[in-house]
Each structure stands twice: as C-alpha cells, then as structure tokens.
Write a protein that holds these residues in place. Structure first.
Motif, mmCIF file in Angstrom:
data_model
loop_
_atom_site.group_PDB
_atom_site.id
_atom_site.type_symbol
_atom_site.label_atom_id
_atom_site.label_comp_id
_atom_site.label_asym_id
_atom_site.label_seq_id
_atom_site.Cartn_x
_atom_site.Cartn_y
_atom_site.Cartn_z
ATOM 1 N N GLY A 1 0.815 -1.217 0.000
ATOM 2 C CA GLY A 1 0.000 0.000 0.000
ATOM 3 C C GLY A 1 0.843 1.258 0.000
ATOM 4 O O GLY A 1 0.552 2.230 -0.712
ATOM 5 N N ARG A 2 1.891 1.246 0.778
ATOM 6 C CA ARG A 2 2.794 2.390 0.855
ATOM 7 C C ARG A 2 3.491 2.630 -0.485
ATOM 8 O O ARG A 2 3.629 3.768 -0.931
ATOM 9 N N PHE B 1 4.027 5.697 -5.500
ATOM 10 C CA PHE B 1 3.938 5.643 -6.966
ATOM 11 C C PHE B 1 2.939 6.669 -7.486
ATOM 12 O O PHE B 1 3.235 7.409 -8.429
ATOM 13 N N TRP B 2 1.750 6.733 -6.901
ATOM 14 C CA TRP B 2 0.726 7.662 -7.372
ATOM 15 C C TRP B 2 1.120 9.106 -7.104
ATOM 16 O O TRP B 2 0.850 9.995 -7.918
ATOM 17 N N THR C 1 4.721 14.180 -11.698
ATOM 18 C CA THR C 1 5.325 14.081 -13.030
ATOM 19 C C THR C 1 4.323 14.433 -14.120
ATOM 20 O O THR C 1 4.667 15.119 -15.087
ATOM 21 N N ILE C 2 3.085 13.995 -13.980
ATOM 22 C CA ILE C 2 2.052 14.309 -14.969
ATOM 23 C C ILE C 2 1.811 15.815 -15.019
ATOM 24 O O ILE C 2 1.671 16.393 -16.103
ATOM 25 N N VAL D 1 10.020 18.798 -4.807
ATOM 26 C CA VAL D 1 8.956 18.049 -4.120
ATOM 27 C C VAL D 1 9.091 16.554 -4.409
ATOM 28 O O VAL D 1 8.976 15.729 -3.501
ATOM 29 N N LYS D 2 9.364 16.213 -5.665
ATOM 30 C CA LYS D 2 9.565 14.796 -5.999
ATOM 31 C C LYS D 2 10.794 14.231 -5.300
ATOM 32 O O LYS D 2 10.768 13.106 -4.795
#
Length: 116
Positions: free
Chosen positions: A10-11, A16-17, A23-24, A58-59
């Motif tokens: 889950g983490r 990933f999201w 990125t999107i 941030v990423k």
C-alpha cells in the motif's frame, strides 16, 4: 525473537501515485506552456521554470522520504538532510542564473559574436 513480515504494498502504491501525479503535472505544463507562466519573469527566470524546479524538489523530497525511510528518523536528522539539499539546489540555481545573466550581457553588449 521473530519479526513478523509487514507488507509495504500500500505504501509503495501511494508513493507511486504521488510521484506519478507530480510528473504528470510537470509534463502537462511542459506541453501546454501557459502564456501567463511562461512570459512572467520572477527573480531572473520565468514562473514556469520556477514551478519545474519546485516540483522537482517536491519529488526529490518524496523519494527521500519514502525510499530512504526518513519518516522513521528523528526530526533533526530529517531536517538536516532535506534543508541542506534544498539550500544547495537553490544556491546552484542562483549561481547558474547569475553567471548566465552575465554571459548573456557580455555577448549582447560587446563585439563578441554568438558562434554556438
């Protein structure tokens, strides 16, 4: 002393999201280049570039937080790692902008020709 296996599936999906969403947003902004952001200057650079730098930081923070397991560390250690990197990145950006502005001025106001 046995340790129970804890699944981090889950983490991993949350990270990933989160990274995918940032990125999107970066890709969409890079494709459409909103005129209001692209043509507005702030501290020697357009707002769109500042947004890219901030989103990249941030990423990077998200990657450090998740994959270097910083969420389990003490507050002092987290801050010393993250603040140092953020300071160095902004210092690098400052140096690059200052030098680029100087070089642009030299080529613009002198007899040296642009040969690249």
């Amino acid at each position: 002393m046995s340790h129970a296996h804890v699944s981090n599936t889950g983490r991993i999906w949350k990270v990933f999201w989160f990274l995918s969403a940032v990125t999107i947003v970066e890709v969409i902004l890079g494709i459409i280049k909103p005129e209001s952001l692209h043509m507005t200057n702030f501290i020697g650079m357009n707002l769109l570039n500042w947004i890219f730098i901030i989103l990249t930081l941030v990423k990077a923070y998200g990657i450090v937080w998740a994959f270097m397991h910083m969420e389990g560390e003490t507050t002092f250690l987290r801050r010393s790692v993250v603040w140092t990197v953020i300071f160095l990145v902004f210092y690098l950006v400052f140096i690059l902008l200052t030098e680029a502005h100087y070089i642009f001025g030299v080529f613009k106001d002198s007899t040296i020709k642009w040969n690249f």
